[in-house]
Design an enzyme around this catalytic site. Sequence first.
Site, PDB file in Angstrom:
ATOM      1  CG  ASN A 274       4.000   9.140  -9.558  1.00  0.00           C
ATOM      2  OD1 ASN A 274       4.745   9.152 -10.533  1.00  0.00           O
ATOM      3  ND2 ASN A 274       3.963   8.098  -8.727  1.00  0.00           N
TER       4      ASN A 274
ATOM      5  CG  ASP B 123      10.452   2.858  -9.247  1.00  0.00           C
ATOM      6  OD1 ASP B 123      10.257   3.839  -8.503  1.00  0.00           O
ATOM      7  OD2 ASP B 123       9.888   1.761  -9.081  1.00  0.00           O
TER       8      ASP B 123
END
Length: 251
Positions: free
Chosen positions: A67, A19
């Site tokens: 996502n 991330d």
Amino acid sequence: MPEKTTKPNIPQHIAIIMDGNGRWAKQNGKARVFGHKNGVKSVRSVTEGAARAGVKFLTLYAFSTENWNRPKAEVTALMQLLVNTISKETKTLNKNNIRLKAIGDLQSLPGNCYSELQAAMDKTAGNKGMTLVLALSYSSRWEIVDATKKLLNDVKQGRINSEEVNETLFNSYLCTHDIPDPDLLIRTSGEYRISNFLLWQLAYSELYFTPKLWPDFREEDLLEAIDDYNKRERRFGKTSEQLSEEQSAHE
Ligand code: IPE
Ligand code: IPE
Ligand code: MG
């Protein structure tokens, strides 16, 4: 007497939530995609580092079900990056004896992405060193629901009896059925959450969080996380004393 040195305990399976690419790009005054591109360098470094360290399974969370809700241009760029990276890296995977696998709703990937992935998995299928597992269009809740549907269908077809359902049987319906549970989970970028990743499999994993953004994370950061893992005592519900007794019985 020579001092007793203990070899570091290398986790058999490390899972990583990669991330911070977007924030890294922003810090550098660039568009988010620039962060994703630089994130690939970290993937390379960490994959080779893990293989060198003797890790058997490395799972990388590359794209979550959620996502898909990002801006279309970012999703398209990420898929393109994936296609390019997979085809470019196959040779290196073979050189390093790494087998590629993927978990997730792979049918939902664009056709060219799916076919590149399949080709790379086929070409690396015989490698025995480390297994690199890419979590793509993956979410743990999707996986658990998908497993439940398959299990119910097998009950309906009479292939299994509902009384036989236990943890081992349920586990056999998950995408990760042939992969041991992660020993260590790493999340970069200073976020303290799991974001729908391996909820079932992380039941007893050690968790390691680092503020480093993914494009800054390299092999030496992985080794630092492994060092930290070595300081932990995994008790699996038992007491520390029981573990010491078991240890001395083994020596
Ligand atoms: C991780 O970085 C990569 C993916 C989720 C595909 P992000 O893109 O989430 O970066 P941040 O969290 O916005 O910084
Ligand atoms: C998790 O990162 C998914 C991947 C690393 C692929 P996100 O950036 O999507 O997670 P949230 O939205 O911050 O929880
Ligand atoms: Mg993020």
